[in-house]
Enzyme design. Structure first.
Site, PDB file in Angstrom:
ATOM      1  N   GLU A 271       0.836  -1.222   0.000  1.00 36.88           N
ATOM      2  CA  GLU A 271       0.000   0.000   0.000  1.00 36.88           C
ATOM      3  C   GLU A 271       0.859   1.256   0.000  1.00 36.88           C
ATOM      4  O   GLU A 271       0.732   2.089   0.895  1.00 36.88           O
ATOM      5  CB  GLU A 271      -0.861   0.059   1.276  1.00 36.88           C
ATOM      6  CG  GLU A 271      -1.739  -1.106   1.591  1.00 36.88           C
ATOM      7  CD  GLU A 271      -2.371  -0.982   3.008  1.00 36.88           C
ATOM      8  OE1 GLU A 271      -1.887  -0.187   3.834  1.00 36.88           O
ATOM      9  OE2 GLU A 271      -3.341  -1.698   3.257  1.00 36.88           O
ATOM     10  N   PRO A 272       1.719   1.455  -0.971  1.00 36.64           N
ATOM     11  CA  PRO A 272       2.566   2.648  -0.928  1.00 36.64           C
ATOM     12  C   PRO A 272       1.810   3.912  -1.312  1.00 36.64           C
ATOM     13  O   PRO A 272       0.934   3.881  -2.178  1.00 36.64           O
ATOM     14  CB  PRO A 272       3.648   2.344  -1.973  1.00 36.64           C
ATOM     15  CG  PRO A 272       2.959   1.465  -2.961  1.00 36.64           C
ATOM     16  CD  PRO A 272       1.969   0.640  -2.181  1.00 36.64           C
ATOM     17  N   GLY A 273       2.139   5.003  -0.674  1.00 36.10           N
ATOM     18  CA  GLY A 273       1.564   6.297  -1.033  1.00 36.10           C
ATOM     19  C   GLY A 273       2.689   7.228  -1.469  1.00 36.10           C
ATOM     20  O   GLY A 273       2.939   7.446  -2.648  1.00 36.10           O
ATOM     21  N   ARG A 310       3.611  20.338   5.104  1.00 38.33           N
ATOM     22  CA  ARG A 310       4.613  19.472   5.727  1.00 38.33           C
ATOM     23  C   ARG A 310       5.701  20.228   6.492  1.00 38.33           C
ATOM     24  O   ARG A 310       6.058  19.823   7.598  1.00 38.33           O
ATOM     25  CB  ARG A 310       5.222  18.519   4.691  1.00 38.33           C
ATOM     26  CG  ARG A 310       4.177  17.618   4.033  1.00 38.33           C
ATOM     27  CD  ARG A 310       4.784  16.552   3.131  1.00 38.33           C
ATOM     28  NE  ARG A 310       5.550  15.600   3.895  1.00 38.33           N
ATOM     29  CZ  ARG A 310       6.845  15.606   4.055  1.00 38.33           C
ATOM     30  NH1 ARG A 310       7.600  16.487   3.440  1.00 38.33           N
ATOM     31  NH2 ARG A 310       7.438  14.710   4.806  1.00 38.33           N
ATOM     32  N   CYS A 341      -0.745  34.104   8.239  1.00 41.54           N
ATOM     33  CA  CYS A 341      -0.419  34.749   9.500  1.00 41.54           C
ATOM     34  C   CYS A 341      -0.134  33.734  10.593  1.00 41.54           C
ATOM     35  O   CYS A 341      -0.926  33.569  11.530  1.00 41.54           O
ATOM     36  CB  CYS A 341      -1.543  35.697   9.882  1.00 41.54           C
ATOM     37  SG  CYS A 341      -1.728  36.944   8.613  1.00 41.54           S
ATOM     38  N   TYR A 369       1.328  14.209  -0.029  1.00 36.70           N
ATOM     39  CA  TYR A 369       0.894  14.947   1.158  1.00 36.70           C
ATOM     40  C   TYR A 369       1.112  16.451   0.969  1.00 36.70           C
ATOM     41  O   TYR A 369       1.436  17.169   1.912  1.00 36.70           O
ATOM     42  CB  TYR A 369       1.606  14.413   2.426  1.00 36.70           C
ATOM     43  CG  TYR A 369       1.390  12.925   2.596  1.00 36.70           C
ATOM     44  CD1 TYR A 369       0.145  12.438   2.988  1.00 36.70           C
ATOM     45  CD2 TYR A 369       2.388  11.993   2.310  1.00 36.70           C
ATOM     46  CE1 TYR A 369      -0.085  11.076   3.105  1.00 36.70           C
ATOM     47  CE2 TYR A 369       2.170  10.633   2.416  1.00 36.70           C
ATOM     48  CZ  TYR A 369       0.932  10.178   2.817  1.00 36.70           C
ATOM     49  OH  TYR A 369       0.704   8.826   2.928  1.00 36.70           O
TER      50      TYR A 369
HETATM   51  C1  LIG Z   1      -0.923   6.419   4.835  1.00 31.20           C
HETATM   52  C2  LIG Z   1      -1.059   4.969   4.687  1.00 31.20           C
HETATM   53  C3  LIG Z   1      -0.350   4.289   3.704  1.00 31.20           C
HETATM   54  C4  LIG Z   1       0.650   4.969   2.804  1.00 31.20           C
HETATM   55  O1  LIG Z   1       1.730   5.469   3.537  1.00 31.20           O
HETATM   56  P1  LIG Z   1       2.982   6.085   2.752  1.00 31.20           P
HETATM   57  O2  LIG Z   1       3.931   6.431   3.826  1.00 31.20           O
HETATM   58  O3  LIG Z   1       2.491   7.278   2.031  1.00 31.20           O
HETATM   59  O4  LIG Z   1       3.500   5.025   1.852  1.00 31.20           O
HETATM   60  C5  LIG Z   1      -0.558   2.930   3.555  1.00 31.20           C
HETATM   61  N1  LIG Z   1      -1.426   2.270   4.362  1.00 31.20           N
HETATM   62  C6  LIG Z   1      -2.128   2.893   5.331  1.00 31.20           C
HETATM   63  C7  LIG Z   1      -3.054   2.123   6.166  1.00 31.20           C
HETATM   64  C8  LIG Z   1      -1.965   4.259   5.524  1.00 31.20           C
HETATM   65  O5  LIG Z   1      -2.648   4.866   6.502  1.00 31.20           O
END
Ligand SMILES: *Cc1c(COP(=O)(O)O)cnc(C)c1O
Length: 414
Positions: A271-273, A310, A341, A369
């Protein structure tokens, strides 16, 4: 690789000059390289060839970004009904969606069941009961995994660590077997997997490997009780280089998981983001004012913490690149700040840059993000978003209008 480079002192993304994007679409503006998005997705698919890649929508949920991944056959990891709707609108396949998050509501669960998602990643006993109740009402089987909290320290920023027992996420590993037993006995629940996600911006493999290791006895104990799983979801969290962090290549993360899991029958999910989108994105901004002084010199730009949160939230470091390089202006150490501000409103501190008023800058590694965490604080419309594809640049999100900011408000009703 940042997918941007200078040609004759002018910064390009793929074959388009940032200066042309700024002139055409205005600033502040997020700019994404489609080639970079494709490259990171392919990199994951090569490193984890047998896994289902579920892109974590919260990192960047723009429909064009989601569509890019959906067209490659990616699945998605969502955390809300809103993200479910985004994925479906972008042409994502519901049967490749996993649904994470600690606070799913009955309405959201109902939408996800009706859509036919792959799996709920369940984070509490209470949530299991709610899913069971909604599923029974709809007479639909609910596929579930439990998100195990393995109690490992991911060695990242405390705000993005999720797999420690003091964090709100997941079921404590000691309670997992009970959770699975309870689920297995429920008529409208189908137990199909196990899940973990220990934190974000991980730069070391060891905590990830420790967590994977901790799942094994749970899976084996379940097998002995006749509960067999279809998949093991390893979560996301793999970091990127913002400044000088060294992050092992994806293949090494995959190899570490492989060494622990061997040739198990369960299918892997990742599950990479961040790693899928961070490097593809830039926040393009214009210098409104230069404010030299002591002890700090401020370059006040038209992007702010509401656009890219961030730095204010985690003191995150992002590269700052001038869109046009000058050789006639001495370098000064600038704090790059926005108009909001708040003293926390900065994008970067102490950067040696040759800046003039009205110059453009590009804040790099901003694809993850960035836009997804943006807000309207200080009544600032959200930035436009632009996709670059070779020599083409096109708008994928219009800049918000000022009127839209208060369109849902009624004023006093007397
Ligand atoms: C945010 C999240 C991700 C992705 O995280 P990254 O650090 O962006 O890869 C994967 N799984 C779950 C459950 C998350 O909350």
């Amino acid at each position: 690789m940042m997918f941007a480079e200078y040609k004759n002192d002018s910064l390009y993304i793929e074959k388009v000059a940032f200066a042309d994007i700024a002139r055409q679409f205005g600033t502040p503006c997020y700019v994404y390289s489609r080639a970079a998005l494709l490259e990171s997705a392919r990199e994951f698919m090569e490193a984890f060839p047998d896994a289902l890649l579920c892109y974590a929508v919260k990192a960047n949920g723009n429909l064009a970004v989601l569509e890019t991944f959906a067209k490659l056959g990616c699945g998605f990891d969502i955390v809300s009904g809103g993200e479910l709707a985004r994925v479906i609108a972008a042409g994502g396949t519901p049967s490749k969606i996993v649904y994470s998050g600690v606070g799913k509501t009955a309405e959201e669960i109902e939408c996800a069941l009706n859509a036919g998602i792959l799996c709920f990643n369940v984070e509490s006993f209470s949530e299991l009961d709610l899913i069971a109740a909604v599923a029974e009402k709809l007479k639909l089987m609910a596929p579930v995994s439990f998100r195990v909290n393995p109690d490992v320290d991911p060695k990242t920023h405390p705000y993005i660590s999720t797999g420690l027992k003091e964090n709100k996420f997941g079921i404590p590993i000691e309670a997992c077997l009970d959770a699975y037993r309870r689920a297995a006995a429920l008529p409208y629940i189908r137990v199909i997997g196990i899940d973990m996600h220990i934190g974000s911006q991980l730069t070391a493999i060891a905590p990830f490997a420790d967590a994977v290791q901790k799942l094994l006895p749970v899976i084996d104990a379940l097998n002995r009780e006749g509960i067999s799983l279809h998949h093991i979801d390893l979560g996301g969290g793999i970091g990127v280089t913002y400044r000088d962090e060294t992050v092992p290549p994806l293949k090494e993360w995959a190899a570490a998981a492989q060494r622990i899991l061997g040739n198990r029958a369960e299918r892997l999910i990742v599950e990479p983001g961040r790693r899928m989108v961070a490097r593809a994105g830039f926040l393009l901004s214009r210098v409104i004012h230069l404010k030299p002084g002591s002890p700090h010199q401020f370059a006040i730009v038209d992007a702010a913490m509401n656009d890219l949160m961030r730095p204010a939230l985690y003191e995150a470091w992002h590269p700052v690149l001038p869109v046009v390089q000058h050789h006639d202006v001495p370098k000064t150490h600038w704090n790059i700040v926005g108009p909001v501000c708040e003293t926390a409103d900065f994008l970067a501190k102490d950067r040696a840059l040759s800046l003039k008023q009205n110059d453009w800058i590009a804040v790099g590694v901003a694809g993850a993000y960035g836009s997804s965490m943006s807000s309207n604080y200080n009544a600032r419309p959200r930035a436009a978003e632009v996709m670059v594809d070779g020599d083409r640049a096109y708008l994928i999100r219009k800049r918000e209008t000022i009127e839209s900011l208060f369109a849902n408000e009624t004023g006093l009703i007397l």
